[in-house]
Write an enzyme that holds these catalytic residues in place. Structure first.
Site, PDB file in Angstrom:
ATOM      1  N   HIS A  76       0.821  -1.212   0.000  1.00 52.66           N
ATOM      2  CA  HIS A  76       0.000   0.000   0.000  1.00 52.66           C
ATOM      3  C   HIS A  76       0.851   1.255   0.000  1.00 52.66           C
ATOM      4  CE1 HIS A  76       0.698  -1.233   4.166  1.00 52.66           C
ATOM      5  NE2 HIS A  76       0.557   0.010   4.524  1.00 52.66           N
ATOM      6  N   GLY A 123       0.387  -6.385  -1.664  1.00 55.29           N
ATOM      7  CA  GLY A 123      -0.853  -5.717  -1.252  1.00 55.29           C
ATOM      8  C   GLY A 123      -1.682  -6.630  -0.374  1.00 55.29           C
ATOM      9  N   SER A 124      -1.432  -7.917  -0.483  1.00 58.27           N
ATOM     10  CA  SER A 124      -1.928  -8.832   0.537  1.00 58.27           C
ATOM     11  C   SER A 124      -0.762  -8.995   1.491  1.00 58.27           C
ATOM     12  CB  SER A 124      -2.341 -10.165  -0.077  1.00 58.27           C
ATOM     13  OG  SER A 124      -2.816 -11.024   0.937  1.00 58.27           O
ATOM     14  N   GLU A 369       3.127 -24.227   4.219  1.00 63.74           N
ATOM     15  CA  GLU A 369       2.654 -24.228   2.841  1.00 63.74           C
ATOM     16  C   GLU A 369       2.614 -22.839   2.224  1.00 63.74           C
ATOM     17  OE1 GLU A 369       1.108 -25.684   5.412  1.00 63.74           O
ATOM     18  OE2 GLU A 369       1.383 -27.813   4.983  1.00 63.74           O
TER      19      GLU A 369
END
Lengths: 627, 627
Positions: A76, A123-124, A369
């Site tokens: 961001h 952004g994640s 994972e």
């Protein structure tokens, strides 16, 4: 050990650069009407020092193999990143002010690789550092290049478990070429972070996970400079620079004030902020360039000649997961770009065959994972062809990383073993019953589900050159080899295993249910009901021509059997494609796993789910009113 | 502070119990032909001390509210858990030996709540501790009961980031009622763990994350006993007992030997092992019982009377995410079982309205979506009705937890805001485009996607009493209220927004595309093409009767528009249901997001994806050959 600073840009100029980065972050977000200026301003000093004096990059050749990598895990803060791009002259002032967050433009709200200086979409939160581990693994172990991977993290994202998976693996693999810079501005989106400015608490965590940590004032240019110089010095650990910063730094009206996350300043405020920061600047500068590494380093040379795939005798019982391991060794022998990773189940997925054959191209990710897929993403950024394997069920753990990998446009192979109720006694926690839906819904993905060893081997070879995220679903148990060696299995194809010009019904399977469809066809044949049998080994893309021909030949009567929940898998793939192709008049029996399984033998559970030959034959009879 | 030990069972008896647990773990897995005896044997001493002297449980009343909870985060040690159940007399020797891992039996390969003493399904590692955080939150903050939550973890699973999310939240919320017991047996499935027997390294990590840690020899009964007694003493931190153990302990042939993970002993080895362990025992014993908490504690009384939902005026523009927040406050006022959690975006999801109204029933999970869903799972175990919200895109982070929650049979609400390209400028990383596929494929799930504020509020109320995992997808932007207050929206229903007896085509939308369908219908009406418009606010289950009626009325011509990738969402839900209902003759236009979006305004991106009124009208014309 001492070394000359890689650049001569003095700190006074760096201070000017930092002010420009702040001003440009404000200007771009105010012009766009959205964006995160305050999250950019807190990290502006960090980026100014980094870009001017430490990041080694040939900006005109963003894919130059010796460039340092710069990953904004806090995506961001894109105004800051794009302001950096403007400062080094690869993005114009006009584009920054007129293109940011606009439709059809490349300066998106969060960075994506539509920009050549961006490696991965972020952004994640919690993903950039994890991807950086993969990039750093390539540099240290495969390419032996001296590039460093600088990752700007936010403090809020340190609550994501994936950050700790990343640091753990960075330490395990002694990734001294990975440097995380944490912008500890104490304020998240909706308020204070958990740990605020307790930098010592962060330091204890990072140290405990094996990192070297450096705690600094993130607005003291000299301290930043020293920390980055120290970080660049060889160690056997990753470095985490914990920088105490002030959100909105440089504009006293908003400094350290809650309620200003993700909000551009209105025009009048922006004007005051820019005035306080000393006005608009037109600084253009570049920091150090990378030293070239001998061209002999790395082993990403293109493959030549043909792969010698493993051969299996028709009728022999071979698990497709075993064929995956065999084939991965074969493609690995042929193509040095092929690397493998696994989540501590390589003796189940058979990735261990590759690990034994090419230990230097195998990365054990243990039970993590998210990091498994992130490392594959990072390796793909460096031009490798990673294959990442675990149980199909556990790939769901990495769903967000798969989603972001698709946005990043990376090319990688995922392999999910132990799919479906077929696994038997271990019970539902270990049964992948959602994986086809998950992987089909990933943008640009390829989804493969072979029924036998020969087709598995061929598809593994195909995956090496398949763009995007390709997924191979393998089966635990051993089933007869159906196809002779040398048979071809193009992605997007299907095999017609039984056909006549009198077929009354089509039985469609993939993977383990292909064998049940063959059993059902044998049963039906005894009742003089000729049935067509299709092996849809390629679920996305699917062979709509072969499906449509079967529909036309068998009066639209289809029995689809899949070892998966009814939503989003083989059944949906078949009907979506037929309806899109304008085929109507379908008469459908869709057999899938519609309840929560328990334990049992694979055969018991396939029968319980209605996926064995008996149930498929019965469904066919019902479609034909022959019950 | 001193306290009397809660039980009088002496340690010699405990040693006998430990031997019995080992023997029974061997017997059950050898009888089943699969399972994890060695992973059970390493933790047998820990469980023997715990069950005999510390775990307070009324075994005959497993749902007794003051019982301590026992969660096997290392679910593969199920032989040990079931051997405990046999020792306390709730599972017979016959069931243990004849039922383990058998078809149709409840002693599954990994524990699930088909057994009343099991709270949550485990077997996907790293989840049990995270679920335990939710159970402990309920005890400490909502019920004020004195039960403790004991979680047996494996050392291998400490590489899962979710473990660190869990410890971080446990420390933040001062969950002194949560005790993790880590069975550090040094060997994972395929070989040594990352940290082996470096218990100090684990301790540094757990301490840094805020836990009190106790490092012990996991085979020294006295040390185990002291640690568990200490753990039960009040502190303001969770406790992590790090126990150094030996995999396969008690059978010298396999002790600490690699290659014996997940393998039952052949009959002859089992015989030798049982002999070495002193033979089969028939010990039956129970440890301490819980003290009853005053019945006034807790606030899980059933709701009475009617909810007063928020009211919106038709035509006013209200974002469905705002209506979610409003409605959650309303159902929270009515039903004290309703609790809310959010992943640090409550000012975007509008969960902050609930947080302000009922701060004691709101849990901030910060940016940790796995823990967000796990905490909701644990709260559901205690009878609460949790609503967990974040951006739809970031719920993918919790996919494995959603999958396991479905197996656990928990009842909880998930809310994903900022769905689809409609969000606009933030770009693809923030756009949920896979969430419908993910949630539809979860077993037993309900998937809701309202188009306006009135329907949102009604569906939030419905979610409170909807079993299983229910999902509400909300939209960022504000759109007109379509329905008057008081209108009903049963789960499984749909609304017909435009209809006549001359309709030529059906336009099907959900959420934001309902508004575009209405726009398209208006355009088509001007061309004398009457179009039926359906609002499929309930995507799973879907209203097949209304869909089928529309198909019959409009010659099978359907335009389906969804702000989601084409796979697994609304389109698949519609066609799956129609085909299952035997409707053929469909003529379909399926509009969905088929490329990777960038930034832009919501309107620009909906148009780019072909999801605005113009594109829907054009698709309808094409179906009617009226282009």
């Amino acid at each position: 050990m001492t070394r000359t600073l890689p650049s001569q840009i003095d700190l006074d100029t760096v201070a000017e650069l930092a002010a420009q980065l702040r001003v440009d972050s404000i200007r771009s977000s105010t012009a766009a009407g959205s964006g995160h200026p305050t999250s950019s301003m807190s990290a502006a000093d960090l980026l100014a020092v980094l870009v001017a004096r430490h990041l080694r990059s040939d900006w005109d050749h963003p894919k130059s193999p010796d460039n340092d990598h710069l990953v904004f895990s806090k995506g961001h803060a894109s105004p800051l990143l794009y302001s950096v791009f403007r400062a080094v002259g690869v993005v114009s002032e006009q584009e920054l002010l007129g293109g940011y967050r606009r439709f059809g433009q490349r300066l998106q709200g969060h960075p994506t690789p539509v920009l050549p200086w961006v490696d991965v979409a972020t952004g994640s939160l919690g993903q950039g550092l994890a991807d950086g581990v993969g990039i750093a693994l390539a540099g240290r172990y495969l390419e032996r290049r001296s590039y460093r991977v600088w990752v700007l993290c936010g403090d809020s994202e340190l609550t994501e478990g994936s950050i700790w998976e990343a640091l753990d693996k960075a330490a395990y693999y002694e990734l001294s070429n990975l440097i995380a810079i944490v912008d500890v501005n104490r304020l998240g989106q909706r308020g204070p972070t958990e740990l605020g400015w307790d930098l010592d608490a962060y330091a204890r965590r990072a140290e405990a996970f094996g990192a070297r940590t450096l705690v600094i004032d993130g607005h003291d240019l000299r301290a930043i400079d020293h920390a980055m110089a120290a970080a660049a010095r060889a160690d056997d650990r990753p470095t985490v620079i914990l920088a105490r910063t002030v959100k909105g730094k440089g504009f006293t009206e908003v400094e350290d004030r809650n309620g200003w996350h993700g909000k551009p300043f209105p025009a009048d405020m922006a004007e005051r902020a820019i005035a306080e920061l000393g006005g608009v600047r037109q600084l253009a500068l570049r920091g150090p360039r990378p030293a070239a590494t001998p061209a002999t380093n790395g082993n990403r040379r293109a493959a030549t000649g043909a792969v010698t795939l493993p051969r299996y005798a028709v009728g022999d019982k071979v698990a497709t997961r075993k064929a995956y391991g065999d084939a991965l060794v074969a493609v690995g022998a042929h193509d040095p770009r092929v690397v493998a990773l696994d989540g501590e189940v390589s003796n189940s997925t058979f990735a261990d065959e590759f690990a034994r054959a090419y230990p230097h191209r195998y990365f054990e990710m243990f039970i993590a994972e998210q990091q498994l897929v992130a490392a594959a993403t990072g390796l793909s950024v460096r031009g490798y062809r990673p294959f990442a394997s675990t149980f199909a069920a556990f790939l769901t753990r990495a769903h967000d990383f798969i989603r972001m990998g698709a946005i990043s446009g990376v090319d990688l192979g995922l392999v999910g073993s132990h799919a479906g109720v077929e696994i038997g006694a271990d019970g539902p926690s270990q049964m992948g019953l959602e994986d086809l839906a998950m992987l089909r819904a990933a943008h640009g993905s390829t989804v493969l589900y072979p029924s036998d060893a020969t087709s598995t081997a061929a598809l593994v070879e195909a995956m090496v050159s398949t763009p995007g995220i390709s997924y191979l679903r393998t089966t635990r148990g051993a089933y007869p080899v159906l196809y002779p060696a040398g048979e071809t299995f193009p992605v997007g194809g299907a095999k017609v295993l039984r056909a006549s010009d009198r077929d009354q019904v089509t039985l469609i399977g993939a993977g383990v249910t292909v064998h049940a469809c063959l059993d059902a066809a044998d049963q039906l044949a005894q009742e003089a009901i000729p049935a067509r049998v299709l092996d849809c080994y390629s679920i996305k893309p699917i062979d709509v021509a072969t499906l449509a021909a079967a529909v036309d030949a068998t009066g639209g009567r289809l029995v689809i059997a899949e070892d998966h929940h009814p939503e989003g898998g083989l059944g949906a793939a078949v009907t979506d494609s037929l309806l899109a192709a304008g085929r109507s008049g379908l008469s459908l029996a869709h057999l899938a796993v519609r309840a929560i399984p328990g334990s049992g033998s694979g055969a018991e559970l396939l029968a319980w789910a209605g996926l064995d030959g008996d149930h498929i034959a019965a469904a066919a009879r019902r479609l034909l009113d022959r019950t």
